[in-house]
Each structure stands twice: as structure tokens, then as C-alpha cells.
Design a protein around this motif. Structure first.
Motif, PDB file in Angstrom:
ATOM      1  N   ASP A  31     -43.503 -67.539   9.201  1.00 18.72           N
ATOM      2  CA  ASP A  31     -44.964 -67.535   9.198  1.00 18.72           C
ATOM      3  C   ASP A  31     -45.517 -68.367  10.355  1.00 18.72           C
ATOM      4  N   GLN A  32     -44.889 -69.507  10.652  1.00 14.71           N
ATOM      5  CA  GLN A  32     -45.331 -70.315  11.779  1.00 14.71           C
ATOM      6  C   GLN A  32     -45.035 -69.621  13.107  1.00 14.71           C
ATOM      7  N   ALA A  33     -43.893 -68.933  13.165  1.00 19.29           N
ATOM      8  CA  ALA A  33     -43.547 -68.201  14.386  1.00 19.29           C
ATOM      9  C   ALA A  33     -44.569 -67.110  14.666  1.00 19.29           C
ATOM     10  N   LEU A  34     -44.980 -66.388  13.648  1.00 19.98           N
ATOM     11  CA  LEU A  34     -45.951 -65.307  13.837  1.00 19.98           C
ATOM     12  C   LEU A  34     -47.323 -65.850  14.206  1.00 19.98           C
ATOM     13  N   GLU A  35     -47.679 -66.985  13.636  1.00 19.96           N
ATOM     14  CA  GLU A  35     -48.955 -67.610  13.992  1.00 19.96           C
ATOM     15  C   GLU A  35     -48.957 -68.053  15.454  1.00 19.96           C
ATOM     16  N   LEU A  36     -47.853 -68.651  15.878  1.00 16.63           N
ATOM     17  CA  LEU A  36     -47.731 -69.058  17.281  1.00 16.63           C
ATOM     18  C   LEU A  36     -47.772 -67.839  18.197  1.00 16.63           C
ATOM     19  N   MET A  37     -47.089 -66.790  17.802  1.00 13.33           N
ATOM     20  CA  MET A  37     -47.091 -65.538  18.570  1.00 13.33           C
ATOM     21  C   MET A  37     -48.485 -64.974  18.726  1.00 13.33           C
ATOM     22  N   GLU A  38     -49.193 -64.884  17.620  1.00 11.92           N
ATOM     23  CA  GLU A  38     -50.522 -64.269  17.651  1.00 11.92           C
ATOM     24  C   GLU A  38     -51.450 -65.002  18.616  1.00 11.92           C
ATOM     25  N   GLY A  39     -51.423 -66.324  18.564  1.00  9.39           N
ATOM     26  CA  GLY A  39     -52.271 -67.087  19.471  1.00  9.39           C
ATOM     27  C   GLY A  39     -51.903 -66.860  20.923  1.00  9.39           C
ATOM     28  N   PHE A  40     -50.605 -66.832  21.189  1.00  9.11           N
ATOM     29  CA  PHE A  40     -50.173 -66.605  22.567  1.00  9.11           C
ATOM     30  C   PHE A  40     -50.540 -65.208  23.055  1.00  9.11           C
ATOM     31  N   LEU A  41     -50.316 -64.201  22.228  1.00  7.98           N
ATOM     32  CA  LEU A  41     -50.596 -62.828  22.650  1.00  7.98           C
ATOM     33  C   LEU A  41     -52.093 -62.592  22.822  1.00  7.98           C
ATOM     34  N   THR A  42     -52.897 -63.257  22.009  1.00 12.02           N
ATOM     35  CA  THR A  42     -54.344 -63.182  22.207  1.00 12.02           C
ATOM     36  C   THR A  42     -54.712 -63.714  23.584  1.00 12.02           C
ATOM     37  N   GLU A  43     -54.122 -64.836  23.969  1.00 11.16           N
ATOM     38  CA  GLU A  43     -54.353 -65.388  25.304  1.00 11.16           C
ATOM     39  C   GLU A  43     -53.837 -64.435  26.381  1.00 11.16           C
ATOM     40  N   LEU A  44     -52.658 -63.881  26.144  1.00 10.43           N
ATOM     41  CA  LEU A  44     -52.057 -62.986  27.140  1.00 10.43           C
ATOM     42  C   LEU A  44     -52.941 -61.781  27.413  1.00 10.43           C
ATOM     43  N   PHE A  45     -53.552 -61.219  26.378  1.00 13.84           N
ATOM     44  CA  PHE A  45     -54.419 -60.055  26.561  1.00 13.84           C
ATOM     45  C   PHE A  45     -55.637 -60.378  27.424  1.00 13.84           C
ATOM     46  N   GLY A  46     -55.984 -61.653  27.477  1.00  9.44           N
ATOM     47  CA  GLY A  46     -57.104 -62.055  28.316  1.00  9.44           C
ATOM     48  C   GLY A  46     -56.701 -62.490  29.713  1.00  9.44           C
ATOM     49  N   MET A  47     -55.395 -62.424  30.019  1.00  3.37           N
ATOM     50  CA  MET A  47     -54.911 -62.885  31.322  1.00  3.37           C
ATOM     51  C   MET A  47     -54.145 -61.783  32.057  1.00  3.37           C
ATOM     52  N   THR A  48     -54.491 -60.538  31.802  1.00  2.00           N
ATOM     53  CA  THR A  48     -53.707 -59.449  32.397  1.00  2.00           C
ATOM     54  C   THR A  48     -53.865 -59.389  33.918  1.00  2.00           C
ATOM     55  N   GLU A  49     -55.023 -59.792  34.432  1.00  6.50           N
ATOM     56  CA  GLU A  49     -55.185 -59.809  35.888  1.00  6.50           C
ATOM     57  C   GLU A  49     -54.255 -60.836  36.519  1.00  6.50           C
ATOM     58  N   GLN A  50     -54.147 -62.006  35.887  1.00  9.53           N
ATOM     59  CA  GLN A  50     -53.221 -63.019  36.396  1.00  9.53           C
ATOM     60  C   GLN A  50     -51.778 -62.527  36.313  1.00  9.53           C
ATOM     61  N   ALA A  51     -51.456 -61.906  35.187  1.00 11.34           N
ATOM     62  CA  ALA A  51     -50.092 -61.394  35.019  1.00 11.34           C
ATOM     63  C   ALA A  51     -49.774 -60.342  36.068  1.00 11.34           C
ATOM     64  N   ASP A  52     -50.733 -59.458  36.341  1.00 16.85           N
ATOM     65  CA  ASP A  52     -50.509 -58.389  37.314  1.00 16.85           C
ATOM     66  C   ASP A  52     -50.304 -58.952  38.712  1.00 16.85           C
ATOM     67  N   GLY A  53     -50.962 -60.064  39.012  1.00 17.41           N
ATOM     68  CA  GLY A  53     -50.841 -60.658  40.342  1.00 17.41           C
ATOM     69  C   GLY A  53     -49.674 -61.609  40.506  1.00 17.41           C
ATOM     70  N   ALA A  54     -48.950 -61.883  39.408  1.00 17.99           N
ATOM     71  CA  ALA A  54     -47.838 -62.827  39.490  1.00 17.99           C
ATOM     72  C   ALA A  54     -46.635 -62.183  40.180  1.00 17.99           C
ATOM     73  N   PRO A  55     -46.074 -62.805  41.209  1.00 19.67           N
ATOM     74  CA  PRO A  55     -44.900 -62.226  41.880  1.00 19.67           C
ATOM     75  C   PRO A  55     -43.699 -62.094  40.952  1.00 19.67           C
ATOM     76  N   ASP A  56     -43.467 -63.109  40.119  1.00 19.77           N
ATOM     77  CA  ASP A  56     -42.376 -63.086  39.144  1.00 19.77           C
ATOM     78  C   ASP A  56     -43.014 -63.061  37.759  1.00 19.77           C
ATOM     79  N   LYS A  57     -43.150 -61.883  37.204  1.00 21.09           N
ATOM     80  CA  LYS A  57     -43.899 -61.726  35.956  1.00 21.09           C
ATOM     81  C   LYS A  57     -43.196 -62.375  34.774  1.00 21.09           C
ATOM     82  N   GLU A  58     -41.883 -62.330  34.750  1.00 16.67           N
ATOM     83  CA  GLU A  58     -41.166 -62.947  33.637  1.00 16.67           C
ATOM     84  C   GLU A  58     -41.316 -64.464  33.671  1.00 16.67           C
ATOM     85  N   ALA A  59     -41.168 -65.062  34.840  1.00 14.55           N
ATOM     86  CA  ALA A  59     -41.342 -66.506  34.949  1.00 14.55           C
ATOM     87  C   ALA A  59     -42.770 -66.901  34.588  1.00 14.55           C
ATOM     88  N   TRP A  60     -43.738 -66.108  35.037  1.00 14.60           N
ATOM     89  CA  TRP A  60     -45.141 -66.392  34.709  1.00 14.60           C
ATOM     90  C   TRP A  60     -45.362 -66.317  33.209  1.00 14.60           C
TER      91      TRP A  60
END
Length: 261
Positions: free
Chosen positions: A43-72
Motif C-alpha cells: 500500500d505504501q509502495a502504490l502511494e509512493l508510485m501514484e505521487g511520482f507518476l502524477t508528477e511525471l505526467f506533468g513533466m513530459t516536456e522535460q522528459a522528452d528533452g532529456a538526453p538520457d531518459k532513463e537516468a532522468w
């Protein structure tokens, strides 16, 4: 994972919001593995995941511009863990009982050491890299990582023979633990977690529909040209002297056509 990320980010850039689900599918398993290894509670893992993925959905432009996407991606993830550290610490789960699976072995360690463990041996962070995220000195981190290596033999005692190939070092152990976690399946949470994270990020997960009561009816045009009345054979002629004026009898040939919605 990286190729799927690139494709998903391209879809998002082109205005296709289905790309968010593709991005989620590309990363969710690996994010879950790390989240469980750190928190040791689903349950804690899923809560941590949800918060991170919510942030990730708002940072897709940064992710797209990252040279190393996995490291980013993992840099963003561990920075999220750092921001949530006090909350995770308040809910910290520890167990000294013998671990039933490889994934449960880190439960014997304090939360901070689990974070360092996953960063160092799952994602190859150096002590200096970990220091940049967690704020501890690199020397302190290096010393703690050495202690983790010393503790490993005692922590893996009693593990079954079929996992012996994963017990020599932490990197192999975490790889085996990840495989065990992925084999457990995610059917019970994978869709609902995406919907929650997407909603929190303001992303619609359904195609726009008609308003309630706003229906369109489609009626198929029946081709009646080939439909002819089916006439019963006329009765045999009666003798002339007994002839009566009978009306020809026809079946009711009216056929009904249901409107196709």
C-alpha cells in the motif's frame, strides 16, 4: 523501457493523450519494484508510485528533452523519495523475521539504508550521486554501503536453494527480487492506479462522450423491393352450380423491422 518511453512522449507531444497510458505502462513495473523494495509494504509502495507518476505526467516536456531518459527518470524518482522521506519514515516497516522472499530481505534494514541500497545496487548510483540527492556526505554513504555488503551473508541465511544464484551480492539479489515482484502480477491495481494518477494530473482517461440523454438513433433502411406478399394457392374450382364468391385468402405478410440503435 526507454524505447517505449520515447514513443509515448512522442505521442503526447503530438497531442495524443493516449500517450500518457503508454508512458505509464512503460515505467510502472520498474517504479513499483523500487517502491516496494524501499517501503516493504504494497500500500505504501502504490502511494509512493501514484505521487511520482502524477508528477511525471506533468513533466513530459522535460522528459522528452532529456538526453538520457532513463537516468532522468530515476533522478526524478529518487528526488521524490527524498521529499517524501519524513512521511515514509513515520510509516517505516521493519521486520527481523526470516524473509520469505528475496524482495522481503531489505525489510531488516532501516528505511534510509533501503533507499541507498536500491540507488546503489539497482541503478548504479555512486556515493557522490546518492549524496547529491539525499544530502548526506559521500564518505558517510560509502561507509554505509560497505556495512550493507558486510551484513548480506547473515541476511540471506535460510533462503531456499532455488534462489542461491541471487545471494552472492546485492545487485544480483535486487535483480532476483524484482523478478519475483513482477511475477506476482499487478492486475489488482494497475488500471486503478493509472486512473488516479492521471486524474490528479488533470488528464482525462476517457474519450469525450455525449451528454446524458443526448442519444443518436441510427435506423437501417430496409430494402422492401425484394419482399413480395406470399399468396396462398387459390382453392380448386367448385362445380359451376355450387360456385360462391369467396375472397382469395392471403397470409398476413406484414413484416416488422426493428430499428437498429
Amino acid at each position: 523501457m526507454v524505447l517505449e518511453m520515447k514513443r509515448a512522449l512522442e505521442d503526447i507531444k503530438n497531442g495524443d493523450r493516449r500517450g500518457y497510458r503508454k508512458l505509464y505502462d512503460a515505467v510502472c513495473e520498474e517504479v513499483y519494484c523500487r517502491s516496494f523494495l524501499i517501503t516493504q509494504q504494497q500500500d505504501q509502495a502504490l502511494e509512493l508510485m501514484e505521487g511520482f507518476l502524477t508528477e511525471l505526467f506533468g513533466m513530459t516536456e522535460q522528459a522528452d528533452g532529456a538526453p538520457d531518459k532513463e537516468a532522468w527518470l530515476w533522478d526524478q524518482y529518487y528526488r521524490r523519495v527524498r521529499r517524501q522521506y519524513q512521511k515514509l519514515l513515520a510509516q517505516q516497516y521493519k521486520s527481523s523475521a526470516p524473509a520469505e522472499t528475496l524482495a522481503k530481505i531489505p525489510a531488516a534494514l532501516p528505511l534510509l539504508h533501503r533507499v541507498m541500497l536500491v540507488m546503489a545496487f539497482r541503478d548504479d548510483y555512486s556515493a557522490a550521486d546518492i549524496s547529491a540527492v539525499l544530502g548526506l556526505t559521500a564518505d558517510k554513504i560509502q561507509a554505509e554501503l560497505q556495512k550493507l555488503n558486510q551484513f548480506l551473508p547473515s541476511l540471506v541465511k535460510g533462503q531456499p536453494q532455488n534462489v542461491s544464484a541471487y545471494l552472492d551480492n546485492w545487485k544480483a539479489l535486487l535483480m532476483g527480487a524484482a523478478r519475483q515482484l513482477l511475477n506476482e502480477g499487478s492486475d489488482s491495481w494497475v488500471d486503478s492506479l493509472y486512473e488516479s494518477a492521471a486524474a490528479a494530473a488533470g488528464i482525462r482517461t476517457e474519450e469525450p462522450g455525449k451528454a446524458a440523454g443526448d442519444f443518436e438513433y441510427f435506423v437501417a433502411d430496409a430494402d422492401l423491393s425484394a419482399i413480395q406478399p406470399k399468396k396462398k394457392p387459390a382453392p380448386a374450382p367448385e362445380p359451376e352450380e355450387d360456385e360462391e364468391d369467396d375472397e382469395d385468402s392471403y397470409e398476413d405478410d406484414e413484416e416488422e423491422y426493428d430499428d437498429e440503435d
